[in-house]
Motif scaffolding. Sequence first.
Motif, PDB file in Angstrom:
ATOM      1  N   ALA A  23       0.785  -1.218  -0.342  1.00  0.00           N
ATOM      2  CA  ALA A  23       0.076   0.018  -0.333  1.00  0.00           C
ATOM      3  C   ALA A  23       0.779   0.972  -0.259  1.00  0.00           C
ATOM      4  CB  ALA A  23      -1.306   0.000   1.433  1.00  0.00           C
ATOM      5  N   ASP A  24       2.014   1.030   0.329  1.00  0.00           N
ATOM      6  CA  ASP A  24       3.232   2.333   0.053  1.00  0.00           C
ATOM      7  C   ASP A  24       3.783   2.469  -1.051  1.00  0.00           C
ATOM      8  OD1 ASP A  24       5.187   4.529   0.317  1.00  0.00           O
ATOM      9  OD2 ASP A  24       6.457   2.960   1.821  1.00  0.00           O
ATOM     10  N   PRO A  25       3.397   3.857  -2.047  1.00  0.00           N
ATOM     11  CA  PRO A  25       3.983   3.698  -2.626  1.00  0.00           C
ATOM     12  C   PRO A  25       5.591   4.051  -3.101  1.00  0.00           C
ATOM     13  CG  PRO A  25       1.718   5.544  -2.755  1.00  0.00           C
ATOM     14  CD  PRO A  25       3.013   4.272  -1.013  1.00  0.00           C
ATOM     15  N   GLN A  26       6.221   4.369  -1.843  1.00  0.00           N
ATOM     16  CA  GLN A  26       7.228   4.723  -2.162  1.00  0.00           C
ATOM     17  C   GLN A  26       8.174   3.154  -2.088  1.00  0.00           C
ATOM     18  OE1 GLN A  26       9.075   7.485  -2.175  1.00  0.00           O
ATOM     19  NE2 GLN A  26       6.683   8.320  -2.713  1.00  0.00           N
ATOM     20  N   ALA A  27       7.054   2.406  -1.850  1.00  0.00           N
ATOM     21  CA  ALA A  27       7.860   0.798  -1.985  1.00  0.00           C
ATOM     22  C   ALA A  27       8.342   0.147  -3.273  1.00  0.00           C
ATOM     23  CB  ALA A  27       7.066  -0.075  -0.432  1.00  0.00           C
ATOM     24  N   TYR A  28       7.744   0.571  -4.316  1.00  0.00           N
ATOM     25  CA  TYR A  28       7.610   0.491  -5.521  1.00  0.00           C
ATOM     26  C   TYR A  28       8.936   1.133  -6.054  1.00  0.00           C
ATOM     27  CZ  TYR A  28       3.077  -1.423  -5.015  1.00  0.00           C
ATOM     28  OH  TYR A  28       2.163  -2.269  -4.613  1.00  0.00           O
ATOM     29  N   ASP A  29       9.712   0.206  -7.520  1.00  0.00           N
ATOM     30  CA  ASP A  29      10.648   0.924  -8.652  1.00  0.00           C
ATOM     31  C   ASP A  29       9.674   1.367  -9.229  1.00  0.00           C
ATOM     32  OD1 ASP A  29       9.968  -1.379  -9.657  1.00  0.00           O
ATOM     33  OD2 ASP A  29      12.033  -1.798  -9.463  1.00  0.00           O
ATOM     34  N   ALA A  30      10.072   2.203 -10.621  1.00  0.00           N
ATOM     35  CA  ALA A  30       9.627   2.543 -11.798  1.00  0.00           C
ATOM     36  C   ALA A  30       8.690   1.466 -12.763  1.00  0.00           C
ATOM     37  CB  ALA A  30      10.568   3.170 -12.585  1.00  0.00           C
ATOM     38  N   HIS A  31       9.330  -0.171 -12.633  1.00  0.00           N
ATOM     39  CA  HIS A  31       8.580  -1.087 -13.387  1.00  0.00           C
ATOM     40  C   HIS A  31       7.541  -2.048 -12.262  1.00  0.00           C
ATOM     41  CE1 HIS A  31      11.463  -0.651 -16.632  1.00  0.00           C
ATOM     42  NE2 HIS A  31      12.086  -0.126 -15.326  1.00  0.00           N
ATOM     43  N   GLU A  32       7.253  -1.374 -11.335  1.00  0.00           N
ATOM     44  CA  GLU A  32       6.112  -1.997 -10.478  1.00  0.00           C
ATOM     45  C   GLU A  32       6.409  -2.936 -10.023  1.00  0.00           C
ATOM     46  OE1 GLU A  32       2.011  -0.903 -12.264  1.00  0.00           O
ATOM     47  OE2 GLU A  32       3.176  -1.625 -13.831  1.00  0.00           O
ATOM     48  N   ASN A  33       7.815  -3.196  -9.332  1.00  0.00           N
ATOM     49  CA  ASN A  33       8.308  -4.219  -8.621  1.00  0.00           C
ATOM     50  C   ASN A  33       8.474  -2.996  -7.173  1.00  0.00           C
ATOM     51  OD1 ASN A  33       8.602  -6.857  -7.497  1.00  0.00           O
ATOM     52  ND2 ASN A  33       9.681  -7.647  -9.862  1.00  0.00           N
ATOM     53  N   ILE A  34       9.122  -4.044  -6.089  1.00  0.00           N
ATOM     54  CA  ILE A  34       9.367  -3.991  -5.071  1.00  0.00           C
ATOM     55  C   ILE A  34      10.836  -3.585  -5.436  1.00  0.00           C
ATOM     56  CG2 ILE A  34      11.104  -5.726  -4.718  1.00  0.00           C
ATOM     57  CD1 ILE A  34      10.282  -5.418  -1.617  1.00  0.00           C
ATOM     58  N   ALA A  35      11.369  -2.226  -4.484  1.00  0.00           N
ATOM     59  CA  ALA A  35      12.595  -0.934  -5.049  1.00  0.00           C
ATOM     60  C   ALA A  35      13.401  -1.356  -4.302  1.00  0.00           C
ATOM     61  CB  ALA A  35      12.232   0.681  -4.070  1.00  0.00           C
ATOM     62  N   ASP A  36      14.646  -2.063  -4.693  1.00  0.00           N
ATOM     63  CA  ASP A  36      15.797  -2.282  -4.446  1.00  0.00           C
ATOM     64  C   ASP A  36      15.655  -1.280  -2.839  1.00  0.00           C
ATOM     65  OD1 ASP A  36      18.069  -4.206  -5.307  1.00  0.00           O
ATOM     66  OD2 ASP A  36      19.068  -2.087  -4.927  1.00  0.00           O
ATOM     67  N   ALA A  37      16.148  -0.622  -2.675  1.00  0.00           N
ATOM     68  CA  ALA A  37      16.339  -0.322  -0.951  1.00  0.00           C
ATOM     69  C   ALA A  37      15.316  -1.588  -0.327  1.00  0.00           C
ATOM     70  CB  ALA A  37      15.750   1.329  -0.916  1.00  0.00           C
ATOM     71  N   VAL A  38      14.305  -1.514  -0.819  1.00  0.00           N
ATOM     72  CA  VAL A  38      13.579  -1.834   0.506  1.00  0.00           C
ATOM     73  C   VAL A  38      13.644  -3.314   0.603  1.00  0.00           C
ATOM     74  CG1 VAL A  38      10.425  -2.491   0.433  1.00  0.00           C
ATOM     75  CG2 VAL A  38      11.181  -0.057   0.087  1.00  0.00           C
ATOM     76  N   LEU A  39      13.671  -3.931  -0.713  1.00  0.00           N
ATOM     77  CA  LEU A  39      13.911  -5.456  -0.972  1.00  0.00           C
ATOM     78  C   LEU A  39      15.147  -5.524  -0.589  1.00  0.00           C
ATOM     79  CD1 LEU A  39      13.685  -8.081  -2.617  1.00  0.00           C
ATOM     80  CD2 LEU A  39      15.305  -6.813  -4.702  1.00  0.00           C
ATOM     81  N   GLN A  40      16.395  -5.009   0.047  1.00  0.00           N
ATOM     82  CA  GLN A  40      17.200  -5.059   0.768  1.00  0.00           C
ATOM     83  C   GLN A  40      16.605  -5.846   2.351  1.00  0.00           C
ATOM     84  OE1 GLN A  40      19.901  -6.252  -0.803  1.00  0.00           O
ATOM     85  NE2 GLN A  40      18.464  -5.641  -2.971  1.00  0.00           N
ATOM     86  N   GLU A  41      16.188  -4.940   2.196  1.00  0.00           N
ATOM     87  CA  GLU A  41      16.012  -4.365   4.087  1.00  0.00           C
ATOM     88  C   GLU A  41      15.177  -5.283   4.230  1.00  0.00           C
ATOM     89  OE1 GLU A  41      13.414  -1.700   6.630  1.00  0.00           O
ATOM     90  OE2 GLU A  41      13.536  -1.048   5.089  1.00  0.00           O
TER      91      GLU A  41
END
Length: 400
Positions: free
Chosen positions: A29-47
């Motif tokens: 539900a957090d738009p900041q959790a997504y990257d430009a291609h609608e997958n999980i953003a890398d910084a969030v993924l690594q965490e």
Amino acid sequence: MDFTITPELEALRQRVASFVDERLIPLEADPQAYDAHENIADAVLQEQRAAAREQGLWCLQLSKEIGGGGLNKAGMAVVYEEMNRSIFGPVVFNSAAPDDGNMMVLETLGTAAQKERWLMPLVRGEVRSAFAMTEPHPGGGSDPGMMQTRAEKHGERYVVNGHKWFITGAEAAEHFILLARTSDDERRGHTAFLFHRDDPGWEITRRIPIMGPEEHGGHCEIAFNGLEIPAENVLLGEGYGMRVTQTRLGTARLTHCMRWLGLAKRCVEIATDYAEKRQGFGQLLIERESVQQMLGDIAMRIEVGRLLVMKAALAIDRGEFAKKEISMAKIQVANVLHDAADVGIQINGARGYSKDTVLEWVYRYARQARLVDGADEVHRMVLSRELRAAGRDFWSWNSE
């Protein structure tokens, strides 16, 4: 056939389910959790990956000797379903395609040196990978006999020229498995190679835009113009490329199904939750017969898919190829995923069509399921051939 799982596997399933519920679903539900291609953003993924490692939920599909969880295929079916109740789940646990299939085939077929060089960085989550097989017309797609990309041997090196496309994850990958033709022999004409992103003689010509959200690295078109690969990077041996492919794709098709079942169940959960709250014309949606028919039908079809997947997983664990079982599961689950998302959207109405839920994400993603790793029609052809060869024994029971 006993579908009972051990207390240890049930405890692991619950741990995965809790991780998904507590850490991943809220992120959707957090738009900041997504990257430009609608997958999980890398910084969030690594965490989240760090948390999965810390909780002992990392690479559960691989052997304990190389840092995995040691699950067999039946165990994977149980936990993969739980992982993909979140659209972010598989990649967080290092169980997402294409790395998932590439790691398993390298563990099964790689030499000790190849495992150290090409597998272990994937296991540690340091790199990503891709499997380069599919070609544009007139090259090979579902029919590898049409493959045009060639690798010619010169001394202790192979020189590769050709064209591949829809290579999942290629833009983010460092390690590649490449299938190329090394002879015109019908049975032994293909060879599997390992190469690195930094090797000269190849390029990504474009990242192909697609209908749905993308895996990390997208789906790319690749040109090979004299890529040189040392003979030590041949996987299994020259002429054994189709065996590598069969080893990888059989299990990969099934793990797709395991994950898709989780997404299908999530769609039903969202639909049921909304139907139990939303009123219209003096009645909850869940009390309407039309809604009950939709939910009951899709719940049954998901369970059929689960049984087919588990039957195939148990067959593989017994040492069988499970060709027909995998094809059945692939057709059933790919279609039920699409229909579960459709039912979820229909029951949620405009809310389902919006981005207020992940239903529209799953709906767009689901359409590829009937194409990847063999279209529905190809798998039906496989089943028809199996039926003709086996006759009534097509439906035989295994016996001791």
